[in-house]
Design an enzyme around this catalytic site. Sequence first.
Site, PDB file in Angstrom:
ATOM      1  N   HIS B 258       8.392   9.742 -16.771  1.00  0.00           N
ATOM      2  CA  HIS B 258       8.969   8.860 -15.745  1.00  0.00           C
ATOM      3  C   HIS B 258      10.093   7.989 -16.287  1.00  0.00           C
ATOM      4  O   HIS B 258      11.142   7.857 -15.666  1.00  0.00           O
ATOM      5  CB  HIS B 258       7.893   7.960 -15.139  1.00  0.00           C
ATOM      6  CG  HIS B 258       7.302   8.516 -13.881  1.00  0.00           C
ATOM      7  ND1 HIS B 258       8.060   8.814 -12.791  1.00  0.00           N
ATOM      8  CD2 HIS B 258       6.033   8.836 -13.552  1.00  0.00           C
ATOM      9  CE1 HIS B 258       7.283   9.303 -11.829  1.00  0.00           C
ATOM     10  NE2 HIS B 258       6.042   9.335 -12.267  1.00  0.00           N
ATOM     11  N   GLU B 322      -2.547   1.510 -13.556  1.00  0.00           N
ATOM     12  CA  GLU B 322      -2.029   1.964 -12.264  1.00  0.00           C
ATOM     13  C   GLU B 322      -2.723   3.278 -11.869  1.00  0.00           C
ATOM     14  O   GLU B 322      -3.272   3.398 -10.782  1.00  0.00           O
ATOM     15  CB  GLU B 322      -0.512   2.176 -12.392  1.00  0.00           C
ATOM     16  CG  GLU B 322       0.145   2.658 -11.118  1.00  0.00           C
ATOM     17  CD  GLU B 322       1.581   3.132 -11.351  1.00  0.00           C
ATOM     18  OE1 GLU B 322       1.997   3.254 -12.528  1.00  0.00           O
ATOM     19  OE2 GLU B 322       2.268   3.392 -10.358  1.00  0.00           O
ATOM     20  N   HIS B 415      -7.917 -34.877  15.514  1.00  0.00           N
ATOM     21  CA  HIS B 415      -8.675 -33.622  15.567  1.00  0.00           C
ATOM     22  C   HIS B 415      -9.983 -33.843  16.321  1.00  0.00           C
ATOM     23  O   HIS B 415     -10.420 -32.999  17.096  1.00  0.00           O
ATOM     24  CB  HIS B 415      -8.974 -33.115  14.150  1.00  0.00           C
ATOM     25  CG  HIS B 415      -7.815 -32.437  13.483  1.00  0.00           C
ATOM     26  ND1 HIS B 415      -6.656 -33.079  13.166  1.00  0.00           N
ATOM     27  CD2 HIS B 415      -7.643 -31.143  13.088  1.00  0.00           C
ATOM     28  CE1 HIS B 415      -5.820 -32.231  12.587  1.00  0.00           C
ATOM     29  NE2 HIS B 415      -6.392 -31.049  12.528  1.00  0.00           N
TER      30      HIS B 415
END
Lengths: 432, 432
Positions: B258, B322, B415
């Site tokens: 690669h 990987e 709230h």
Amino acid sequence: MNKIYNPKPASWPEILERPPQNLTNIEATVSDIFSEIKLKGDLAVKKYTQLFDGIEIEKLMVSTNELTTSEKEITSDLKNAINLAKTNIEKFHCAQKSEKIVLETSEGVKCWQEKRPIQKVGLYIPGGTAPLFSTVLMLAIPAKIAGCEEIILCTPPNKEGKIEPSILYAAKLCGVTKIFKIGGIQAIGAMTFGTESVPSVYKIFGPGNNFVTIAKQIATKHGVAIDMPAGPSELLVFADETANASFVASDLLSQAEHGADSQVILITTSRRLLNNVEKELQSQLKVLPRIAVASQSLNNSKLILVETNLMAINLINEYAPEHFLIVSNEEDFFIENIQNAGSVFIGSYTPESAGDYASGTNHTLPTNGFAKQYSGVNLDSFLKTMTFQKISEKGIQNIGSAIEIMAEAEGLQAHKNAVTIRLESLKMRENA
Amino acid sequence: MNKIYNPKPASWPEILERPPQNLTNIEATVSDIFSEIKLKGDLAVKKYTQLFDGIEIEKLMVSTNELTTSEKEITSDLKNAINLAKTNIEKFHCAQKSEKIVLETSEGVKCWQEKRPIQKVGLYIPGGTAPLFSTVLMLAIPAKIAGCEEIILCTPPNKEGKIEPSILYAAKLCGVTKIFKIGGIQAIGAMTFGTESVPSVYKIFGPGNNFVTIAKQIATKHGVAIDMPAGPSELLVFADETANASFVASDLLSQAEHGADSQVILITTSRRLLNNVEKELQSQLKVLPRIAVASQSLNNSKLILVETNLMAINLINEYAPEHFLIVSNEEDFFIENIQNAGSVFIGSYTPESAGDYASGTNHTLPTNGFAKQYSGVNLDSFLKTMTFQKISEKGIQNIGSAIEIMAEAEGLQAHKNAVTIRLESLKMRENA
């Protein structure tokens, strides 16, 4: 409040602009502190705790003793409330568990996808004016369900070197493995690099001020993942003429009190509602303890009148609100067509604060328009997906030649060879 | 090849270190180019295309005519191979569709989670020595299944201003909406800000060199999400004495070709296998067209002998490969205990190149140890999760008081008010 009537699409970008954030010059400071923490560990963490939190901390980790004491300082009412919230959050996040996906894509080619927990995660809980124990629930509960082995929590100490008992109580209840009295940049740095006391983690979760936001961003450069980029909280309400103006105003204010940089927006098809909400805002604002914060935030805020529901939903998808409330007799139209929102609240009896605490959904959500591409925190945030494949002799004979052709076309001969060598070995065996 | 025998855990960090990457000084260059693209759009993109790719491009977008022509330039063998790959990838990613999760957490409190597509995504396909049309399949197919509306693709033109026909063919086949002749930093910049020709997108996917890696990182500062941080490709094989040494060597080489910075690692419990793989590597290497690249990459690579499977799996989880190949008569042990890996390949007839092209799994995977916290690209990468809640009158009466107590304890009165105002209105109605 800014009121805008029937804005033309050309003006939307300006109307929808978030309040500007001043992040300049923070980055260099964060990088320097990170370098020091990487080099000096606890020593640097303690130095910056003294500098920023004004307290000398001897032991960074909260002791078992402190945990036990904290439990006694919580009222049983609050314990019961936290327990109810925990039950709902647990139910909703447990339901998000997914099965392994197994498939034979070609005969003899078995592929599957599985999720496995991120082994070490770090949760950041801000200090400051509001002790956000609810955020402990929102982060620690899914981390525990996912099966993360190490769940650490960092939160800044107060001037007495202590942490709010409610935060400790929630952390213990939800299975946090270690709690540290560390805040801000130094907390994110410690979890990124690890120190003598603090383990390094693979992913950091949680809200924070601009310093924490930038620190998390820089942590990603050092190989740590983060939940999502942060920004000030925000709420967008769509309400039509059927909505209760005082309910709507109460929701807008609940968001406005978060911080001076919070943004609240009302979009409506009813001029009457717009005017009524404006009046209600003024009267409800007056009695709020956090009136100063809420007033400032209302300055960033907008009441927008549009002509049609379609115009409204387009505007809303362009804004991509963190929280989106729908109060409309055509709510289904909005539910179906909302593309970009963190969490959606439907109907008159679904205040945003329900999702902040106890409905079961997560309150760690994408702000700042990030709902266009980010999910809120959910069970999957604590897992990662892995794929597996197992190919039989038959299988490689089925897909081998396609691989050879594609590898060759990409100029990757060794990729092709890895298949050829196997196919030839099988052919030789068949011929033997 | 570096051979390492029975390494002590203390030495693991050093052994597992990835080849260093030189990313210094790139960041400033990328930032400058981004600023120029933001300001000048297409003009800047064309300028940098001339500078980096050595070609003046008049029309950045690929025309329908070019697409039609490209289809004729592909052999039917390659078309069939691509079609087979597409079918498998489609099957595997379709199977990842998930249903809406609906739940009543408390009586009257209905919560649900739904996934909706990211509306605009950008795919980056590198140019250079290998025309990676397979990556087009891996990114465009799940984008299409997810339902993304705009799927654009950028890839650098060659010296004649053209794009490899196989890339165009795959893009058209998989439903890419627009293709641009733009590479590197300028491609990522254009997709981040948008130009006259290129729409801005919400999330950018795809591999690339160091410039692309840094450009994607900087894109995140401008509000764009990315698939994952990138790094050189890598493969780790665990093989025991039952493995075929020449198969194993072919897999290691398929990764080594690669790039010079790729890393391949063999971990084995068999000294004999280690020696045989080493011999096979030498003989298979000699006949490779990309021998220069593969040899360099083998210099970064390691053959490691360990005593036990347990030692092996601990080492592997620490490395987080990987690609992880398992060739062992105890493969189940490894399948069960692998915590950190992008994609796993099991058995003698499952070469890594099967996953690169045609088994159906995705080949865009976390490198550089990121498998500890990142998923490889999958259907969910093109979706975001949204939550919804709808609470009835009964529902708010059930959980309202818990919300009030918690909001009060966090010091957030507004709230609390949003709930109180509703509860009181219901009480008044009941009393009326």
